[in-house]
Every structure is written in structure tokens, then in C-alpha cells.
Design a protein around this motif. Structure first.
Motif, PDB file in Angstrom:
ATOM      1  N   PRO A 303       0.822  -1.175  -0.074  1.00  0.00           N
ATOM      2  CA  PRO A 303      -0.023   0.079   0.188  1.00  0.00           C
ATOM      3  C   PRO A 303       0.982   1.305   0.074  1.00  0.00           C
ATOM      4  O   PRO A 303       1.023   1.834   0.826  1.00  0.00           O
ATOM      5  N   ILE A 304       1.328   1.598  -1.104  1.00  0.00           N
ATOM      6  CA  ILE A 304       2.083   2.844  -1.460  1.00  0.00           C
ATOM      7  C   ILE A 304       1.359   3.765  -2.216  1.00  0.00           C
ATOM      8  O   ILE A 304       0.359   3.435  -3.122  1.00  0.00           O
ATOM      9  N   ILE A 305       1.629   5.137  -1.941  1.00  0.00           N
ATOM     10  CA  ILE A 305       1.278   6.242  -2.779  1.00  0.00           C
ATOM     11  C   ILE A 305       2.039   7.014  -3.487  1.00  0.00           C
ATOM     12  O   ILE A 305       3.312   6.738  -2.698  1.00  0.00           O
ATOM     13  N   VAL A 306       2.004   7.459  -4.503  1.00  0.00           N
ATOM     14  CA  VAL A 306       2.819   8.452  -5.217  1.00  0.00           C
ATOM     15  C   VAL A 306       2.471   9.631  -5.464  1.00  0.00           C
ATOM     16  O   VAL A 306       1.500   9.969  -5.965  1.00  0.00           O
ATOM     17  N   VAL A 307       3.550  10.518  -5.247  1.00  0.00           N
ATOM     18  CA  VAL A 307       3.050  12.029  -5.162  1.00  0.00           C
ATOM     19  C   VAL A 307       4.201  12.770  -6.225  1.00  0.00           C
ATOM     20  O   VAL A 307       5.362  12.312  -6.565  1.00  0.00           O
ATOM     21  N   ASN A 308       3.646  13.884  -6.689  1.00  0.00           N
ATOM     22  CA  ASN A 308       4.637  14.728  -7.376  1.00  0.00           C
ATOM     23  C   ASN A 308       5.063  15.849  -6.577  1.00  0.00           C
ATOM     24  O   ASN A 308       4.925  15.869  -5.070  1.00  0.00           O
ATOM     25  N   LYS A 309       6.005  16.603  -6.917  1.00  0.00           N
ATOM     26  CA  LYS A 309       6.565  17.829  -6.198  1.00  0.00           C
ATOM     27  C   LYS A 309       5.407  18.611  -5.443  1.00  0.00           C
ATOM     28  O   LYS A 309       5.777  19.182  -4.197  1.00  0.00           O
ATOM     29  N   GLU A 310       4.384  18.679  -5.826  1.00  0.00           N
ATOM     30  CA  GLU A 310       3.340  19.451  -5.170  1.00  0.00           C
ATOM     31  C   GLU A 310       2.481  18.724  -4.177  1.00  0.00           C
ATOM     32  O   GLU A 310       1.716  19.240  -3.477  1.00  0.00           O
ATOM     33  N   GLY A 311       3.077  17.251  -3.915  1.00  0.00           N
ATOM     34  CA  GLY A 311       2.484  16.602  -2.991  1.00  0.00           C
ATOM     35  C   GLY A 311       1.085  15.946  -3.265  1.00  0.00           C
ATOM     36  O   GLY A 311       0.295  15.413  -2.560  1.00  0.00           O
ATOM     37  N   GLN A 312       0.714  15.974  -4.654  1.00  0.00           N
ATOM     38  CA  GLN A 312      -0.402  15.281  -5.067  1.00  0.00           C
ATOM     39  C   GLN A 312      -0.341  14.113  -5.874  1.00  0.00           C
ATOM     40  O   GLN A 312       0.870  13.855  -6.619  1.00  0.00           O
ATOM     41  N   ARG A 313      -1.150  13.000  -5.644  1.00  0.00           N
ATOM     42  CA  ARG A 313      -1.340  12.057  -6.420  1.00  0.00           C
ATOM     43  C   ARG A 313      -1.859  12.255  -7.635  1.00  0.00           C
ATOM     44  O   ARG A 313      -2.473  13.271  -7.927  1.00  0.00           O
ATOM     45  N   CYS A 324       1.552   4.815 -13.810  1.00  0.00           N
ATOM     46  CA  CYS A 324       2.317   5.867 -13.140  1.00  0.00           C
ATOM     47  C   CYS A 324       3.345   6.575 -13.926  1.00  0.00           C
ATOM     48  O   CYS A 324       3.445   7.841 -14.185  1.00  0.00           O
ATOM     49  N   THR A 325       4.413   6.008 -14.376  1.00  0.00           N
ATOM     50  CA  THR A 325       5.425   6.465 -15.161  1.00  0.00           C
ATOM     51  C   THR A 325       4.896   7.182 -16.400  1.00  0.00           C
ATOM     52  O   THR A 325       5.311   8.338 -16.696  1.00  0.00           O
ATOM     53  N   HIS A 326       3.974   6.494 -17.129  1.00  0.00           N
ATOM     54  CA  HIS A 326       3.500   6.953 -18.385  1.00  0.00           C
ATOM     55  C   HIS A 326       2.520   8.503 -17.925  1.00  0.00           C
ATOM     56  O   HIS A 326       2.740   9.443 -18.856  1.00  0.00           O
ATOM     57  N   LYS A 327       2.105   8.580 -16.786  1.00  0.00           N
ATOM     58  CA  LYS A 327       1.406   9.616 -16.398  1.00  0.00           C
ATOM     59  C   LYS A 327       2.190  10.821 -16.209  1.00  0.00           C
ATOM     60  O   LYS A 327       1.949  11.921 -16.366  1.00  0.00           O
ATOM     61  N   MET A 328       3.180  10.195 -15.603  1.00  0.00           N
ATOM     62  CA  MET A 328       4.455  11.483 -15.232  1.00  0.00           C
ATOM     63  C   MET A 328       4.835  12.245 -16.408  1.00  0.00           C
ATOM     64  O   MET A 328       5.054  13.412 -16.743  1.00  0.00           O
ATOM     65  N   VAL A 329       5.072  11.497 -17.625  1.00  0.00           N
ATOM     66  CA  VAL A 329       5.498  11.982 -18.888  1.00  0.00           C
ATOM     67  C   VAL A 329       4.401  12.511 -19.563  1.00  0.00           C
ATOM     68  O   VAL A 329       4.699  13.587 -20.041  1.00  0.00           O
ATOM     69  N   GLU A 330       3.433  12.233 -19.560  1.00  0.00           N
ATOM     70  CA  GLU A 330       2.344  12.983 -19.777  1.00  0.00           C
ATOM     71  C   GLU A 330       2.023  14.293 -19.265  1.00  0.00           C
ATOM     72  O   GLU A 330       1.786  15.317 -20.000  1.00  0.00           O
ATOM     73  N   LYS A 331       2.145  14.369 -17.921  1.00  0.00           N
ATOM     74  CA  LYS A 331       2.030  15.526 -17.291  1.00  0.00           C
ATOM     75  C   LYS A 331       3.315  16.390 -17.008  1.00  0.00           C
ATOM     76  O   LYS A 331       3.212  17.556 -16.609  1.00  0.00           O
ATOM     77  N   GLY A 332       4.295  15.757 -17.501  1.00  0.00           N
ATOM     78  CA  GLY A 332       5.830  16.722 -17.503  1.00  0.00           C
ATOM     79  C   GLY A 332       6.295  16.462 -16.157  1.00  0.00           C
ATOM     80  O   GLY A 332       7.432  17.485 -15.800  1.00  0.00           O
ATOM     81  N   TYR A 333       6.109  15.432 -15.427  1.00  0.00           N
ATOM     82  CA  TYR A 333       6.660  15.527 -14.100  1.00  0.00           C
ATOM     83  C   TYR A 333       8.181  14.725 -14.157  1.00  0.00           C
ATOM     84  O   TYR A 333       8.180  13.781 -14.536  1.00  0.00           O
ATOM     85  N   LYS A 334       9.051  15.372 -13.866  1.00  0.00           N
ATOM     86  CA  LYS A 334      10.440  14.894 -13.822  1.00  0.00           C
ATOM     87  C   LYS A 334      10.894  13.745 -12.713  1.00  0.00           C
ATOM     88  O   LYS A 334      11.514  12.859 -12.999  1.00  0.00           O
ATOM     89  N   VAL A 335      10.258  14.096 -11.614  1.00  0.00           N
ATOM     90  CA  VAL A 335      10.433  13.042 -10.401  1.00  0.00           C
ATOM     91  C   VAL A 335       9.236  12.839  -9.621  1.00  0.00           C
ATOM     92  O   VAL A 335       8.228  13.735  -9.735  1.00  0.00           O
ATOM     93  N   ALA A 336       9.061  11.854  -8.805  1.00  0.00           N
ATOM     94  CA  ALA A 336       7.957  11.392  -8.129  1.00  0.00           C
ATOM     95  C   ALA A 336       8.428  10.774  -6.906  1.00  0.00           C
ATOM     96  O   ALA A 336       9.474  10.466  -6.777  1.00  0.00           O
ATOM     97  N   TYR A 337       7.462  10.707  -5.983  1.00  0.00           N
ATOM     98  CA  TYR A 337       7.804  10.146  -4.572  1.00  0.00           C
ATOM     99  C   TYR A 337       6.996   9.030  -4.251  1.00  0.00           C
ATOM    100  O   TYR A 337       5.750   9.332  -4.179  1.00  0.00           O
ATOM    101  N   TRP A 338       7.725   7.809  -3.877  1.00  0.00           N
ATOM    102  CA  TRP A 338       6.888   6.706  -3.059  1.00  0.00           C
ATOM    103  C   TRP A 338       6.731   7.255  -1.605  1.00  0.00           C
ATOM    104  O   TRP A 338       7.811   7.359  -1.137  1.00  0.00           O
ATOM    105  N   ILE A 339       5.661   7.066  -1.135  1.00  0.00           N
ATOM    106  CA  ILE A 339       5.437   7.457  -0.049  1.00  0.00           C
ATOM    107  C   ILE A 339       4.622   6.235   0.903  1.00  0.00           C
ATOM    108  O   ILE A 339       3.768   5.506   0.467  1.00  0.00           O
TER     109      ILE A 339
END
Length: 491
Positions: A303-313, A324-339
Motif C-alpha cells: 500500500p504505497i502512494i506516489v506524489v509529485n513535487k506539489e504533494g499530489q497523487r 504511473c510512469t506514463h502519466k508522469m511523462v504525460e504531465k511533465g513530472y520529472k520526479v515522483a515520490y513513493w510514500i
């Protein structure tokens, strides 16, 4: 969505990369003659070579362009996905060919990825995957006795022993030994330059290849056929830009040798390329920004959540690393965080999260506020996200992405964060083959004497618009490597 005809038309009009074609009339003198010529020393190439020898081919030559064997397979997580194995049965897991198949069809349909092309090629991996796994075991490959959960509704990921990632070198070591024991001739530092056909007629039989071996150029005749197991094009910027331009600036993780040699050589003589656009196009994994280690499967197990720099899933994390990774490319997110929190760490640290803690950098914090500050994440955004998520866990479904699996509140400190970026791992587009592993031309006809298996053919399941998780790169490579070797030996 593009239908199969549209995919073929798109691939046909794309300009071919320049690879010289050579014909028999221009090759009076052969430097070497073999029964079966295999290019590539990963799972597909090694299984193809062994299968050819076991099927009666007297002289089988395997050429690998790197100084060592392994290809992309040696970098894999070593997961052989299949349903209905004896290992599952012994572990108390109810599964079968039909359950596995229905799972893939249902998930493909649920994602609006309706089946539009002949599914027989993909279906054969489901049908022969268990038997091929037993064959691998007969060759000395050992699997762990506890399958794990991947994408899908059953635990059907069989890791090569001793386990995730660590099994990959052992896989290649076992297959290398089996190949040599079976009389396969193996040479490294030798790459495919171009294919040789019997005549200039379109679709003429492939009878050999031009090879660059160290400082020599050789013309090698293959009486039975040539098998392409040269991998995909994850590290081939030219082909990434050509077939999947939206990923052209994404860093690559795959083997540096995977630049599309086999695809270039085959398309130069009219082979058909299936450009996979209904799924993900290319496989991407999360890669830690600290040590550069790849991670993926824990998202479907813990049970992990993944957020961007804004703290948003930004995705239902339980859908897996691809979503998750393809959504990151689509949104232009360079990094994400498993929390995740203490509860998850305590339960999974010695299980699916063990590779994460052993090979990457996971930061531990006493509070969510400290985590946000330490990782450079928006504190307000993170606290709001986790507050809403924890409320939704109680309700059994999150309000933004409909997640209903692996729901658990992120509430008990200490809290943990893993920073990662998306990187291209493998290509899902590839040469079209039939159920005999023969490479098809742009007319839909098999090219005599030319076979392919592994990443050079892309992801057969996604190309058929099936949902992922029922078969893997290793299972596809092994099933069709075995088929290719047997077919080439018959010629």
C-alpha cells in the motif's frame, strides 16, 4: 484508437533507416556456413539456439555484439509471468491458462483496449508458457517456490532463483551452460550488419547475413534460417523518435546494445513493424534518483502512494509502474515520490520492499511535515493529499482515481520516501511475427528463412490489446525463442 490496418499503414509509410541489402548474386564466396544463425545472447537468443540444436540442427552459431552474454534479460527483474504452473499449485494459488487469459482480456476490455487483431500469436505464450517453463527447468534454470503478485488478479510472477533481479545473472549463466552443453557455438563482439536474401525479389528467402566481427566483415550462410533476437530499441534515440516521439527525451534504462539492429535490418528488406499505440508504446520503470536502481512491482504488492513535487497523487498507484510512469511523462513530472508509513515498512520490508531498501536510498522521517521539508515537497499539498486519502481509505475507494486495492491509511510514523524518475526500459513495438516465429512482410506474408523472438518483436500481449500482467518479456522470449529454433532447424 488505431485499428490494426491503421497501425500497419502507419508503419509502412514511416521512412526506413538506411541498411544496405545484399543478395545472393553479390555473395559468391561465403566465409562460413551454418545450419541456424542466431543474433543475440539474451533469453530469446539462447533458448532459440538450444532449441535449434535439440531439434536436429547440426551447426548452430549464436552471435552477440556485446563482449558478454545477457542482453536485456540480464538486466531484468527475472520475473517469468505465467498462469497455471506447478509452482503456483504447490503454493496454494489457484490459476490456469483460461483464468490467466480471461484476466488479460477483461483488463484490456476494461481499459477500452478492444481486441482488433489476430490474437493467436499472443495466445500461444499463454498456452505454451507453462510447458516452456518446465523446459527451462530441464536446462538448469531454477525458480523460487513462491510466486508474487504482479498486475492482474493472481500471483503469477515466477522469479528465477534466488529472486527479484538477483535471478537474472543466474538465468543467463544456466542458459549459457545449457547452450554449450548442447553444442551451440557462441561468439561475442559480433553484430548484424545486414541480411542476405536469395534474390532481389520482394519477400525472397533470407539465406544469411553480413556480420561485423571485431575488425572483420563476414558473410555467413544459414541453411535453415536466421533468427533475430537482437532486442528492442530502448537505447536507440532515432527509433524512439520515429515510432514514439512523445518519449524521445525520456532517459533510457535498458541495455546499451538495444538500438534496434534487428529491426533496421529486417525492415530494410520489407519486414512489417507493429507500432504499438493502444497500450503504452514503451515500457518504463521507476528509477531511483540516488543510485539509479529500477523499481516497479512493489506498487502492485504494497500500500504505497506516489506524489509529485506539489504533494499530489496523479494515478491509481495499484495499477502499477507503467500507468504511473506514463502519466508522469504525460504531465511533465520529472520526479515522483513513493510514500508509505511504518505499518507498510514493518509488513513488507523483508518482502517486496526488500530490494528497495537494499539497493536504493529510502529516507525516513518522524513526521509528514519533516518528510515534505526533507524531500522538497509542498507541505500543504502533501498533508491535504494524505488527509483526503486517509478519509477515502475508510470509505473503501479514493475520490480522484477510483483506487480500491491495497488501501491503507498513511498515518503511523515514521514515514518513508523514495525519490524516483521514469526511464524507458523496453520497447513494445516490434517486428510482426506469426505463430511459427516467422517475420512477416508488409504484405502480410512470412519471409522465408527469417525468424524473430524476444524484445525485437515487442510486447505481443499489448499489440493484441490485451491487459498486461499475464505474460512477461521473459516468458514471451522463451516461448518464441524455443519455437524459432525448432522451426529454423526443420528447414
Amino acid at each position: 484508437m488505431l485499428k490494426r490496418r491503421g497501425l500497419l499503414k502507419l508503419a509502412a509509410v514511416l521512412p526506413l533507416l538506411s541498411v544496405p541489402s545484399i543478395f545472393a548474386a553479390e555473395t559468391d564466396n561465403w566465409d562460413e556456413t551454418v545450419d541456424v544463425l542466431v543474433f543475440g545472447g539474451g533469453m530469446a537468443g539462447l533458448t532459440a539456439a538450444i532449441s535449434a540444436r535439440q531439434s536436429g540442427a547440426k551447426k548452430v552459431l549464436l552471435l552477440e555484439k556485446a563482449p558478454f552474454l545477457g542482453g536485456h534479460s540480464v538486466m531484468s527483474g527475472s520475473g517469468y509471468y505465467i498462469g497455471g504452473s506447478d509452482i503456483q499449485k504447490n503454493a496454494g494459488i489457484e490459476d490456469s491458462l483460461e483464468i490467466n487469459w480471461k484476466d488479460a482480456v477483461d483488463r484490456g476490455t476494461a481499459a477500452n483496449r478492444f481486441i482488433k487483431r489476430d490474437i493467436a500469436v499472443a495466445r500461444q505464450v499463454y498456452e505454451k508458457g507453462v510447458d516452456t517453463m518446465k523446459w527451462l527447468q530441464s536446462l538448469g534454470v531454477t525458480f523460487t517456490n513462491k510466486p508474487v503478485q504482479g498486475i492482474g488478479n493472481r500471483k503469477r510472477v515466477h522469479y528465477v532463483a534466488p529472486g527479484y533481479k538477483k535471478g537474472s545473472p543466474e538465468l543467463i549463466k544456466a542458459l549459457n551452460k545449457a547452450a554449450l552443453d548442447n553444442g551451440v557455438i557462441i561468439r561475442t563482439n559480433a553484430r548484424l550488419a545486414s541480411l542476405i536474401q536469395k534474390s532481389k525479389e520482394f519477400g525472397a528467402p533470407v539465406i544469411g547475413a553480413v556480420v561485423r566481427e571485431k575488425d572483420k566483415t563476414l558473410r555467413i550462410r544459414a541453411e535453415g534460417g536466421v533468427i533475430l533476437a537482437t532486442g528492442g530499441f530502448a537505447n536507440g534515440p532515432e527509433l524512439v523518435k520515429k515510432y514514439h516521439p512523445y518519449l524521445q527525451n525520456v532517459p533510457s534504462l535498458g541495455s546499451k546494445m538495444n538500438v534496434g539492429d534487428g529491426i533496421k535490418a529486417a525492415t530494410a528488406i520489407g519486414a512489417q513493424m507493429i507500432v504499438e499505440t493502444n497500450g503504452f508504446g514503451m515500457n518504463m520503470l521507476f528509477v531511483g534518483t540516488h543510485k539509479g536502481q529500477s523499481m516497479g512491482l512493489p506498487l502492485t504488492e504494497a500500500p504505497i502512494i506516489v506524489v509529485n513535487k506539489e504533494g499530489q497523487r496523479f494515478q491509481d498507484e495499484s495499477r502499477g509502474y507503467l500507468a504511473c510512469t506514463h502519466k508522469m511523462v504525460e504531465k511533465g513530472y520529472k520526479v515522483a515520490y513513493w510514500i508509505f508509513d511504518k505499518k507498510t515498512s514493518d509488513k513488507f520490508r523483508n518482502g517486496c520492499l526488500k530490494p528497495l531498501f537494499e539497493t536504493e536510498v529510502v529516507h525516513e522521517y518522524p513526521s509528514l511535515e519533516a518528510l515534505a521539508k526533507g524531500e522538497g515537497i509542498s507541505e500543504k499539498g502533501l498533508l491535504t493529499t494524505i488527509s483526503e486519502y486517509n478519509e477515502d481509505v475508510v470509505k473503501g475507494k479514493d475520490r480522484y482515481f477510483g483506487r480500491s486495492k491495497l488501501l491503507q491509511q498513511v498515518s503511523e510514523g515514521p514515514f518513508f520516501a523514495f525519490e524516483a524518475e521514469p526511464r524507458i526500459y523496453t520497447s513494445y513495438s516490434g517486428l510482426e511475427i506469426n505463430t511459427k516465429a516467422q517475420v512477416m512482410d508488409t504484405r502480410g506474408l512470412a519471409i522465408p528463412g527469417l525468424y524473430a523472438a524476444g524484445d525485437v518483436t515487442g510486447h505481443l500481449g499489448y499489440q493484441a490489446n490485451l491487459g498486461g500482467g499475464g505474460i512477461s518479456g521473459l516468458s514471451m522470449a522463451a516461448v518464441y525463442g524455443r519455437i524459432a529454433g525448432a522451426q529454423a532447424a526443420k528447414q
